[in-house]
Design a protein around this motif. Structure first.
Motif, PDB file in Angstrom:
ATOM      1  N   TRP A  84       0.839  -1.205   0.000  1.00  0.00           N
ATOM      2  CA  TRP A  84       0.000   0.000   0.000  1.00  0.00           C
ATOM      3  C   TRP A  84       0.866   1.244   0.000  1.00  0.00           C
ATOM      4  O   TRP A  84       0.619   2.199  -0.731  1.00  0.00           O
ATOM      5  CB  TRP A  84      -0.910  -0.086   1.223  1.00  0.00           C
ATOM      6  CG  TRP A  84      -1.431   1.177   1.805  1.00  0.00           C
ATOM      7  CD1 TRP A  84      -1.178   1.654   3.041  1.00  0.00           C
ATOM      8  CD2 TRP A  84      -2.333   2.109   1.202  1.00  0.00           C
ATOM      9  NE1 TRP A  84      -1.861   2.818   3.248  1.00  0.00           N
ATOM     10  CE2 TRP A  84      -2.576   3.128   2.132  1.00  0.00           C
ATOM     11  CE3 TRP A  84      -2.945   2.178  -0.042  1.00  0.00           C
ATOM     12  CZ2 TRP A  84      -3.405   4.199   1.867  1.00  0.00           C
ATOM     13  CZ3 TRP A  84      -3.778   3.260  -0.309  1.00  0.00           C
ATOM     14  CH2 TRP A  84      -4.002   4.249   0.631  1.00  0.00           C
ATOM     15  N   LEU A  85       1.948   1.206   0.790  1.00  0.00           N
ATOM     16  CA  LEU A  85       2.775   2.407   0.900  1.00  0.00           C
ATOM     17  C   LEU A  85       3.612   2.639  -0.355  1.00  0.00           C
ATOM     18  O   LEU A  85       4.210   3.689  -0.524  1.00  0.00           O
ATOM     19  CB  LEU A  85       3.688   2.288   2.122  1.00  0.00           C
ATOM     20  CG  LEU A  85       2.928   2.335   3.449  1.00  0.00           C
ATOM     21  CD1 LEU A  85       3.830   2.009   4.606  1.00  0.00           C
ATOM     22  CD2 LEU A  85       2.298   3.700   3.644  1.00  0.00           C
ATOM     23  N   ASN A  86       3.633   1.635  -1.247  1.00  0.00           N
ATOM     24  CA  ASN A  86       4.377   1.818  -2.494  1.00  0.00           C
ATOM     25  C   ASN A  86       3.478   2.283  -3.624  1.00  0.00           C
ATOM     26  O   ASN A  86       3.947   2.482  -4.746  1.00  0.00           O
ATOM     27  CB  ASN A  86       5.062   0.517  -2.887  1.00  0.00           C
ATOM     28  CG  ASN A  86       6.316   0.297  -2.073  1.00  0.00           C
ATOM     29  OD1 ASN A  86       7.107   1.226  -1.912  1.00  0.00           O
ATOM     30  ND2 ASN A  86       6.458  -0.885  -1.523  1.00  0.00           N
ATOM     31  N   ALA A  87       2.179   2.441  -3.323  1.00  0.00           N
ATOM     32  CA  ALA A  87       1.204   2.713  -4.384  1.00  0.00           C
ATOM     33  C   ALA A  87       1.605   3.886  -5.283  1.00  0.00           C
ATOM     34  O   ALA A  87       1.508   3.779  -6.498  1.00  0.00           O
ATOM     35  CB  ALA A  87      -0.158   2.965  -3.767  1.00  0.00           C
ATOM     36  N   PRO A  88       2.098   5.000  -4.731  1.00  0.00           N
ATOM     37  CA  PRO A  88       2.376   6.153  -5.617  1.00  0.00           C
ATOM     38  C   PRO A  88       3.298   5.822  -6.783  1.00  0.00           C
ATOM     39  O   PRO A  88       3.247   6.466  -7.824  1.00  0.00           O
ATOM     40  CB  PRO A  88       3.038   7.162  -4.680  1.00  0.00           C
ATOM     41  CG  PRO A  88       2.510   6.825  -3.335  1.00  0.00           C
ATOM     42  CD  PRO A  88       2.357   5.334  -3.330  1.00  0.00           C
ATOM     43  N   LEU A  89       4.127   4.767  -6.597  1.00  0.00           N
ATOM     44  CA  LEU A  89       5.026   4.418  -7.697  1.00  0.00           C
ATOM     45  C   LEU A  89       4.248   4.069  -8.956  1.00  0.00           C
ATOM     46  O   LEU A  89       4.746   4.165 -10.064  1.00  0.00           O
ATOM     47  CB  LEU A  89       5.880   3.212  -7.294  1.00  0.00           C
ATOM     48  CG  LEU A  89       6.831   3.395  -6.130  1.00  0.00           C
ATOM     49  CD1 LEU A  89       7.487   2.073  -5.786  1.00  0.00           C
ATOM     50  CD2 LEU A  89       7.874   4.423  -6.486  1.00  0.00           C
ATOM     51  N   LEU A  90       2.999   3.622  -8.753  1.00  0.00           N
ATOM     52  CA  LEU A  90       2.286   2.989  -9.858  1.00  0.00           C
ATOM     53  C   LEU A  90       1.544   3.967 -10.737  1.00  0.00           C
ATOM     54  O   LEU A  90       1.200   3.654 -11.867  1.00  0.00           O
ATOM     55  CB  LEU A  90       1.285   1.980  -9.288  1.00  0.00           C
ATOM     56  CG  LEU A  90       1.886   0.856  -8.480  1.00  0.00           C
ATOM     57  CD1 LEU A  90       0.835  -0.185  -8.196  1.00  0.00           C
ATOM     58  CD2 LEU A  90       3.040   0.259  -9.222  1.00  0.00           C
TER      59      LEU A  90
END
Ligand SMILES: Nc1ncnc2c1ncn2[C@@H]1O[C@H](COP(=O)(O)OP(=O)(O)OP(=O)(O)O)[C@@H](O)[C@H]1O
Ligand SMILES: Nc1ncnc2c1ncn2[C@@H]1O[C@H](COP(=O)(O)OP(=O)(O)OP(=O)(O)O)[C@@H](O)[C@H]1O
Ligand SMILES: [Mg+2]
Ligand SMILES: [Mg+2]
Lengths: 374, 313, 258, 326, 374
Positions: free
Chosen positions: C99-105
């Motif tokens: 969830w905390l990596n979402a912005p990468l997407l």
């Protein structure tokens, strides 16, 4: 040890499991004021866990921790007036020695002047004066060890926990520090709970030793008591070397009983304490230094002594003593003896030669079985 | 055993089981950081979570709802639920674009890996005291606006640009190459802009590897290269995957690179989406495309996260 | 231990990394508005730069936003990764770390449009702050990644326990022990965040409020009528100052050692 | 609104699409602060407005945008009689198809779409749109990156009226454009001028002003309007809906269409000024430049963009999208 | 030890410095085929460094390494067929046990069948059969240790280097592994160079021991030789406990000499080897187990014996023995004796009481000075 006043620390039936496997299976023990208690046991037997429960880092699943009568089982570590010396020191790399020792005091909001005074005295105690401004990275193992000790002592806790504090030091340094620790403990009259898996350390330093095995305390008592009357084979074998002989009780009268050792030697034994109840197959412990091996010339055993016949299997040079190993005639058992240079000189036979192991009957120790460890 | 001279009176000092009074605020903080209760640790993550949901999720959701709507005249939006946009997204017309995008981004990521690995290796094992400086030097080029670098690349790659003049100068070429606005220049651009995101994870997983493993391998008769192949590389795989995701995924969304360094035949998904939102004024379709892209990426992220978990364990 | 080839490669690599910058540097002395052909040497763009309030203003805005957002991102990232590493929740841990990596997407254009329509819908005025917050969000995964790695290695050492053993509660332990020791990672994470914010264009363009013109916005907008060497000049000044600052800092750090 | 009381105008425009000291002088004279925000691409600007970006008072938008802006209700009509200087505007630019009754727009600058080229590399001047399809220049050709110019020209070349709605016509146009792709270097509306300058591209579909401005520093560049004719486009000033500084905005617009000022702007950016009153103040060079002010012979071959019904406009865009994606 | 054939390994004057500080100051030693040589010394004395130079991980600044007569000083580690057992095992976490052991063999391009066969036999050797498919993370310390050993042995190297292989294990496990290692070494006839700082380990396992001190070899020889004739105070003190007595040579004739010990006891000593050259102030070593303490009743010393008077200072219980500490009358010296239970029983005085330390003159060892360590 009897407790005239209430004990400083009182553990009552501690149990702890990590993910299904039970690590502590009911630990109960009491520590008196100013006592030096050692937890001794093989790796993985639960010593550290016990210590961590006392310090408050782990919560016991069952059982209680009483500190000076107060129940602190659920109290957070920083409310407990107990300090710990960690195995790998856990010095703060970003503080210098002074900062490390002062850490706890600063938290107590002491006056800087008092802190300085206290820190210096603590450093003095561990003979580190002058190194206040070193970084941990600039210290040798022994020095780091001392800093950790000073840091724990600075708060003048009534109880100090030490988890294998000397484990990382080399033998010589370890021996030095053993003496120092002992003296500091005496000086301050603080109670120590000391974890080690080195039985020699335990023997030389402790007032009492608690022998752990797989999450249980097998025996607890003064070093001499434990060494001379081990309750179980495990203790006998773990505390110093021991020959474990299997024996069978043939008949027992009120004041003596007849036993058969290793299936061939028969002997009458005065019924000492503990022996009366025994019956059937039992185990006996015999210390190597209580055994002398000599050439077997068919000489009879003097009264009070026993002989076990066999062949000389191997001798190992230990420096301060000789280890002589005898293989019994039946062949499946070896008896280890440790002899002084003189005694060894008069051994009178060499490897393979017929020999016999002599020992006093009263040196045989009857062992109970250690509880099944599920 | 007689207590020594400066011993403490037994029991007496128990008046002060030291319980320094702590303010409510401090009590709360202590509780918060103790992680004793499940609540506390969730509470610690809450700010970040909130940030994401507020600044990322809600906006994206708002947008994705659009993907079910229809396009009206002049790019207005008609709220009439339909799946047409998704059907459209999967028409064969876009297959070449998807294929091209996967190809370019894949190539870029792989090249990043090939270029970046030795550097990361150098940083973690040979850079010594200069390591931190090198790491920062990795970042600095990206403090100048991407466009400026793009212009520089145009100057370098141009027909009579640096590269050609050098290559022809040393006689490697007779006629200058036309590399601008070709797949080459696009991939080069992608590689250049995403290199750090490959190197940093690689570095952090490489420098975790104890030197002893390599020594053990030498000791057992493995040469430098075999040691790398059989020990170092396998142990750095988590970093490799992380780096791959961190370069590949952003590449998928990138459209500026293709726009400035690309030609008529280097149209990528990123450009397609951008085109829907800008030129074509077809937001619903753009949103649908985004939804598809996100879905695809979520899969990738799932593996990334699994690898991370493995690393932690 | 040295490795000639590798060092050589690294040198080449950094050369590659800095090649465009050196070109940029030379073309900052280019005597042409359209900065694509060399038309002779001049210093004038540096002069122009000094008097170009607009451009300097843009630089200042970018710096302010980058700093603010990197601080934000680091703070959020620190808390989150501390929780994830040192106090892992029993439930939803796997969820969190993806969830905390979402912005990468999320493609930037989508992020920009989405954010803008969102802000408008809830009636938040677009300004400096909204931009900084958005950047913080974009940079969050990077700071978390960087800090988390460090905390993992700290966790194995019992330092926090030692602190608590000496009477520090978890908060004090965190402040006095974990935080200072995690500083390097926090700094490098912040550095990443700074970079990301500083060069972000697409998102910035959409959610930049009235009169909030960052460097990238300014630069891109100059495309139609030519990106003048003035930009190069500015970038060069920025670059050189950072380099000088960096190296001097290094030297300072070095002196006490020797 | 507290902010409303401040005398200021938020002007949203291309960067440097105005003379250097125009605005400062205006502020000096009127005490109205002008915040000059910039965009790099009209489409971005539009997207930003339509998703509700608040606070802009005045924007510059090309004619083809106007219907959209109206349809999405993003701009307000000018209050009648609010402007003094509208009289000066060249009638040619009044009552245009995209704003028949001059309600929403005031023309700012105008130009044409044609072919920019680099004399250094091109032996004979291009004269026809077909030159952009000349295999001789394979890989040296650039096209503007938008629907109306490309599709528009393609239709024109196929001899179809701008307003046609026959699918056949669009198919043909699409084919034409796709057939050109192999010859192309790039689609670009912004950096193509750079490509022209550094010789990456010899021929480019271009906007007059861009090329002419660039020609100032690279004399090799030149611009022609092909014989098939072409389009006139006009950038207009429009009032953004919900503007808080209407009065000040109107003052600014009025100021910008004063002959002197308009001329100054035209002189700077090298585009034609739709402002009759500006003529006297225009540079000689600019005024005499047929590329900026084409002679009547050419002029009659130029047409405004027709205002298309929504679905037709959509067809244009789709055609273009398909070309790009192909 | 004489070398009829050329030695397997021959170190010649190795020197090594790390950033200014010289860590090795000229190490020369030779290792025979099938020999078990132990490098013993306090922490930081250069043992590991020496080992790393032999293995090829470090390059010596000066000196040579000859392997079977071949000069390998500059040879890369992977060209030397020497294998190492690392202190922390360094097992490859990404291979299972089988993969770890097979690692070296695969590099040798052996046939898979042979590899399998060889791996299994090696695992058999260390009694780990059946664990082939475990991951290192699933093994206990002792097991990891065995795998590391099997891995190193799989290649059947003529020379094996072991850097404190047992350091991380607890006492009991260590004792077990000591025996195993010794047996394996005997079985395979491989030469071992074994680093430890535990002198007991060194004593029991080694054919020869090289005692390191601050980058130099203080003494090298068979355990017994080192224990009984330590050349320097350092050795005497490091190998087992020792009382270091200062003495003064008053006069020396051809076959005997008169000395004064601790400034009050005079004695005539037959000039043994080494004594002849001695003169002036010297140091003498005396092993605690060669000293008996008993109540001082003014009894005279029998011939060949010496008495040193003092007061009983402290007694420590060691289990297998008693440590009795006597403070000499002059006061500034303590003499440690370790006595059997019986002897202790007949001590006949308690703390503070007048007592004397008895020992044979021939048990005194004359010490040389260790070279100045700059
Ligand atoms: N946090 C934990 N999670 C899971 N298992 C644990 C944890 N801590 C300890 N254990 C297990 O509990 C058992 C006892 O551990 P503990 O550290 O108390 O043993 P020990 O007596 O201290 O051993 P050593 O002498 O090696 O320190 C071990 O088997 C260990 O694997
Ligand atoms: N790579 C290195 N860089 C700098 N100093 C080193 C290095 N390796 C070892 N030293 C120093 O050299 C000295 C000897 O180290 P070495 O490891 O050989 O000692 P050791 O006898 O193995 O000690 P231990 O018994 O603790 O392993 C130590 O003081 C150590 O600090
Ligand atoms: Mg432990
Ligand atoms: Mg070592």
């Amino acid at each position: 040890m009897i407790f005239p006043v209430e004990p400083l620390l009182d553990l009552q039936g501690l149990e702890k499991s990590f993910g299904g496997t039970q690590v502590l299976k009911g630990i109960s023990l009491r520590v008196g004021h100013g006592e030096f208690l050692t937890l001794l046991g093989p790796s993985g037997c639960g010593k550290t866990t016990t210590l961590r429960i006392i310090a408050g880092f782990e919560n016991a699943d069952r059982g209680q921790v009483l500190l000076a009568g107060k129940n602190v089982t659920r109290l957070a570590p920083y409310y407990r007036d107990i300090h710990t010396v960690f195995q790998h020191y856990a010095l703060f790399p970003h503080y210098d020695v002074f900062g490390n020792v002062a850490f706890g005091l600063r938290l107590k909001k002491m006056k800087e002047s008092d802190i300085k005074e206290r820190v210096l005295s603590s450093l003095d105690l561990v003979r580190l004066k002058g190194l206040e401004n070193r970084r941990p990275s600039q210290l040798s193992g022994g020095q780091m060890q001392r800093v950790a000790l000073a840091r724990a002592l600075a708060g003048r806790p009534p109880l100090l926990l030490l988890d294998e504090p000397l484990g990382a030091l080399d033998l010589k340094l370890r021996k030095e520090m053993q003496l120092e620790l002992k003296h500091i403990q005496r000086r301050l009259g603080i109670s120590f709970i000391y974890v080690t898996h080195d039985q020699e350390e335990a023997m030389t330093m402790s007032d009492r030793v608690a022998v752990f095995n797989a999450g249980r305390i097998e025996q607890i008592g003064a070093p001499q008591e434990i060494y001379e009357n081990p309750k179980t084979a495990f203790v006998a074998d773990f505390i110093g070397a021991a020959n474990i002989l299997s024996a069978e009780i043939l008949s027992s009268s009120r004041d003596s009983l007849k036993i058969k050792i290793e299936g061939n030697v028969e002997a009458d034994i005065p019924a000492q304490n503990g022996w009366a109840q025994a019956s059937g197959a039992v185990q006996l412990a015999l210390r190597p230094e209580r055994v002398t091996v000599s050439a077997d010339r068919g000489q009879p055993a003097e009264t009070g002594w026993l002989h076990i016949k066999g062949a000389l299997a191997e001798t190992v040079y230990l420096g301060n003593a000789r280890q002589v190993i005898l293989r019994t005639s039946s062949g499946e058992k070896t008896i280890v003896s440790s002899m002084s240079a003189e005694a060894f000189a008069s051994l009178g036979t060499d490897i393979g030669g017929a020999a016999l192991a002599k020992f006093r009957i009263k040196d045989l120790v009857l062992l109970g079985n250690s509880e099944k460890n599920t | 055993m007689p207590p020594g001279k400066d011993a403490l009176p037994p029991g007496g000092r128990w008046a002060r089981i030291s319980r320094p009074v702590r303010s409510k605020a401090k009590k709360f903080l202590a509780w918060l950081f103790s992680g004793k209760s499940e609540k506390a640790s969730h509470l610690l993550i809450l700010p970040a979570s909130f940030w994401l949901s507020f600044f990322l999720v809600i906006p994206i959701v708002l947008l994705l709802v659009l993907s079910l709507a229809q396009r009206g005249p002049y790019g207005t939006v008609i709220w009439h639920p339909t799946l047409d946009n998704f059907r459209r997204a999967f028409t064969p017309l876009y297959i070449p674009i998807v294929a091209r995008t996967l190809l370019y981004c894949g190539a870029a990521a792989v090249i990043c890996l090939l270029l970046g690995y030795p550097t990361a290796y150098f940083l973690s094992f040979y850079a010594g005291e200069w390591r931190d400086t090198f790491l920062i030097l990795l970042m600095i080029p990206f403090w100048t606006s991407a466009l400026v670098s793009i212009y520089s690349w145009i100057i370098i790659l141009g027909r009579d640009g640096l590269m050609n003049s050098v290559l022809t100068g040393i006689g490697l070429l007779h006629t200058p190459l036309d590399v601008l606005n070709t797949p080459f220049s696009v991939i080069l651009g992608l590689v250049y802009f995403y290199l750090p995101f490959m190197i940093l994870p690689l570095y952090s997983s490489l420098e975790k590897i104890p030197k002893q493993y390599m020594e053990a391998s030498y000791d057992l008769g493995a040469g430098a290269f075999q040691t790398f192949l059989k020990v170092t590389l396998p142990l750095s795989l988590p970093g490799v995957f992380a780096g791959f995701i961190l370069t590949f995924v952003p590449c998928l969304g990138d459209f500026l690179t293709a726009e400035f360094l690309g030609g008529p035949r280097t149209y990528l998904i990123g450009n397609l989406i951008e085109n829907q939102f800008l030129m074509a004024q077809d937001w619903p379709f753009g949103a649908a495309l985004t939804a598809v892209l996100l879905g695809a990426m979520l899969v990738g992220l799932y593996y990334y996260q699994k690898l991370e978990a493995a690393e932690i364990a | 231990m040295k490795n000639k080839w590798l060092s050589f490669y690294a040198a080449a690599f950094y050369a590659f990394l800095y090649m465009p910058l050196s070109v940029m540097f030379f073309f900052s002395f280019n005597n042409a508005r359209r900065n694509v052909l060399w038309r002779g040497f001049t210093f004038k763009w540096y002069g122009v730069l000094l008097h170009d309030a607009g451009l300097l203003g843009a630089l200042l805005t970018s710096l302010k936003i980058a700093i603010l957002s990197s601080l934000l991102a680091s703070a959020l990232g620190l808390l989150a990764s501390y929780a994830l590493v040192c106090r892992p929740p029993r439930f939803g841990r796997a969820f969190y770390s993806s969830w905390l990596n979402a912005p990468l997407l999320v493609p930037e254009i989508v992020m920009g449009v989405g954010l803008l329509s969102f802000f408008v819908r809830i009636g938040v005025p677009l300004n400096f702050w909204t931009l900084a917050c958005a950047h913080a969000m974009i940079a969050l995964p990077y700071t978390i990644g960087s800090i988390r790695a460090r905390l993992l290695s700290l966790k194995s050492s019992q330092l926090e326990e030692a602190a608590m053993d000496l009477g520090a509660d978890q908060w004090e332990a965190f402040i006095r022990v974990t935080l200072p020791l995690a500083k390097p990672a926090i700094v490098s994470g912040a550095l990443l965040a700074f970079t990301i914010s500083f060069e972000d264009f697409v998102t910035s363009f959409f959610i930049a409020g009235i009169g909030v013109v960052t460097m990238p916005i300014k630069v891109y907008s100059m495309m139609k009528f030519g990106v003048t060497p003035e930009i190069n000049a500015l970038s060069c000044c920025l670059l050189l100052t950072t380099l000088v600052f960096l190296l001097s800092a290094r030297m300072l750090r070095r002196t006490p050692n020797s | 609104a507290g902010e409303g009381d401040k005398h200021e105008v938020n002007f949203f425009n291309w960067s440097t699409y105005i003379a250097k000291d125009t605005l400062p002088r205006f502020s000096l004279e009127t005490g109205i602060v002008v915040n000059y925000s910039v965009f790099s691409d009209e489409e971005e600007m539009f997207a930003k407005l339509r998703s509700g970006a608040l606070g802009y008072d005045l924007i510059v938008a090309t004619d083809y945008m106007i219907p959209r802006l109206k349809a999405l209700n993003l701009i307000d009509p000018y209050p009648t009689g609010a402007l003094k200087n509208t009289g000066d505007i060249d009638p040619k630019f009044r009552n245009t198809p995209y704003d028949p009754d001059n309600a929403y727009t005031v023309p700012y600058l105008w130009g044409t779409t044609g072919i920019g080229f680099n004399k250094k590399h091109i032996s004979k001047r291009p004269t026809s749109w077909w030159d952009l399809w000349d295999p001789k220049y394979k890989g040296k050709i650039s096209m503007l990156d938008n629907a109306r110019d490309c599709v528009g020209i393609a239709l024109l070349m196929k001899g179809c009226p701008q307003t046609t709605d026959s699918d056949a016509a669009f198919k043909a146009a699409e084919q034409l454009l796709i057939s050109q792709k192999p010859l192309l270097k790039q689609y670009s509306s912004s950096t193509y001028v750079d490509s022209l300058i550094n010789g990456e591209v010899y021929l480019a579909m271009a906007w007059s002003g861009d090329v002419i401005q660039a020609a100032r520093e690279n004399p090799e560049l030149d611009y022609v309007i092909p014989k098939e004719g072409s389009y006139i486009w006009v950038d207009n000033m429009c009032l953004v809906k919900g503007s808080r500084h209407r009065a000040d905005t109107l003052r600014l617009v009025d100021y910008l269409i004063e002959g002197k000022v308009a001329a100054e702007i035209a002189n700077f950016v090298r585009y034609g000024s739709p402002n009759a009153a500006a003529k006297p103040y225009l540079d000689k060079s600019l005024l005499d430049d047929p590329r900026v002010f084409p002679p009547p012979s050419v002029l009659k071959k130029l047409q405004f963009y027709a205002i298309l019904p929504p679905d037709l406009a959509q067809t244009w865009i789709d055609t273009w999208s398909d070309v790009k994606a192909a």
